[in-house]
Design a protein around this motif. Structure first.
Motif, mmCIF file in Angstrom:
data_model
loop_
_atom_site.group_PDB
_atom_site.id
_atom_site.type_symbol
_atom_site.label_atom_id
_atom_site.label_comp_id
_atom_site.label_asym_id
_atom_site.label_seq_id
_atom_site.Cartn_x
_atom_site.Cartn_y
_atom_site.Cartn_z
ATOM 1 N N VAL A 18 0.826 -1.210 0.000
ATOM 2 C CA VAL A 18 0.000 0.000 0.000
ATOM 3 C C VAL A 18 0.861 1.261 0.000
ATOM 4 N N PHE A 19 1.978 1.220 0.723
ATOM 5 C CA PHE A 19 2.807 2.411 0.902
ATOM 6 C C PHE A 19 4.224 2.166 0.403
ATOM 7 N N ASP A 20 4.714 3.066 -0.424
ATOM 8 C CA ASP A 20 6.080 2.906 -0.929
ATOM 9 C C ASP A 20 7.123 3.207 0.153
ATOM 10 N N TRP A 21 6.715 3.852 1.249
ATOM 11 C CA TRP A 21 7.647 4.174 2.325
ATOM 12 C C TRP A 21 7.787 3.044 3.353
ATOM 13 N N SER A 22 7.017 1.969 3.180
ATOM 14 C CA SER A 22 7.077 0.873 4.151
ATOM 15 C C SER A 22 7.658 -0.383 3.514
ATOM 16 N N ASP A 23 8.494 -1.092 4.266
ATOM 17 C CA ASP A 23 8.981 -2.381 3.782
ATOM 18 C C ASP A 23 8.394 -3.522 4.615
ATOM 19 N N SER A 24 7.421 -3.195 5.456
ATOM 20 C CA SER A 24 6.789 -4.180 6.332
ATOM 21 C C SER A 24 5.737 -4.996 5.570
ATOM 22 N N GLU A 25 5.714 -6.294 5.831
ATOM 23 C CA GLU A 25 4.698 -7.158 5.232
ATOM 24 C C GLU A 25 3.493 -7.314 6.153
ATOM 25 N N THR A 26 3.496 -6.596 7.264
ATOM 26 C CA THR A 26 2.375 -6.613 8.205
ATOM 27 C C THR A 26 1.148 -6.012 7.534
ATOM 28 N N PRO A 27 -0.023 -6.654 7.658
ATOM 29 C CA PRO A 27 -1.237 -6.036 7.110
ATOM 30 C C PRO A 27 -1.489 -4.669 7.768
ATOM 31 N N VAL A 28 -2.075 -3.763 7.010
ATOM 32 C CA VAL A 28 -2.356 -2.406 7.513
ATOM 33 C C VAL A 28 -3.163 -2.482 8.808
ATOM 34 N N ARG A 29 -4.159 -3.362 8.842
ATOM 35 C CA ARG A 29 -5.003 -3.531 10.038
ATOM 36 C C ARG A 29 -4.136 -3.825 11.269
ATOM 37 N N ASP A 30 -3.186 -4.749 11.136
ATOM 38 C CA ASP A 30 -2.332 -5.128 12.268
ATOM 39 C C ASP A 30 -1.380 -4.009 12.649
ATOM 40 N N ALA A 31 -0.879 -3.305 11.654
ATOM 41 C CA ALA A 31 0.034 -2.187 11.936
ATOM 42 C C ALA A 31 -0.689 -1.101 12.740
ATOM 43 N N LEU A 32 -1.924 -0.800 12.351
ATOM 44 C CA LEU A 32 -2.710 0.195 13.104
ATOM 45 C C LEU A 32 -3.014 -0.326 14.507
ATOM 46 N N TRP A 33 -3.409 -1.590 14.604
ATOM 47 C CA TRP A 33 -3.694 -2.197 15.910
ATOM 48 C C TRP A 33 -2.464 -2.080 16.805
ATOM 49 N N ASN A 34 -1.303 -2.443 16.276
ATOM 50 C CA ASN A 34 -0.070 -2.381 17.069
ATOM 51 C C ASN A 34 0.244 -0.954 17.505
ATOM 52 N N TYR A 35 0.015 -0.001 16.617
ATOM 53 C CA TYR A 35 0.236 1.411 16.950
ATOM 54 C C TYR A 35 -0.660 1.814 18.128
ATOM 55 N N TYR A 36 -1.957 1.508 18.020
ATOM 56 C CA TYR A 36 -2.879 1.886 19.097
ATOM 57 C C TYR A 36 -2.554 1.156 20.402
ATOM 58 N N MET A 37 -2.132 -0.103 20.314
ATOM 59 C CA MET A 37 -1.760 -0.840 21.529
ATOM 60 C C MET A 37 -0.596 -0.136 22.238
ATOM 61 N N GLU A 38 0.387 0.291 21.460
ATOM 62 C CA GLU A 38 1.525 1.010 22.049
ATOM 63 C C GLU A 38 1.068 2.311 22.703
#
Length: 72
Positions: A18-38
């Protein structure tokens, strides 16, 4: 029913697709979840509440949110 599938498409895509600035294979949903958890000191209930509106966002809104919160 097809609208629901389309609506969550970006959420289910890997970050790097989705994003050219990310090299993570984490789904966007999980990345947002992890952000909010932090941000919520690992409070699952609080994080769940913050994620609920995201599920109703359009792909463009999800992209904008992820970019705002996750782009370093």
């Amino acid at each position: 029913m097809a609208a629901d599938v389309e609506k969550t498409l970006v959420l289910d895509e890997p970050m790097n697709a989705v994003f050219d600035w990310s090299d993570s294979e984490t789904p966007v949903r999980d990345a947002l979840w992890n952000y909010y958890m932090e941000q919520n000191s690992r409070d699952t209930i609080k994080t769940e509440e913050e994620m609920k509106p995201v599920l109703d966002m359009s792909d463009d809104e999800v992209k904008a949110l992820a970019e705002k919160l996750l782009k370093k």
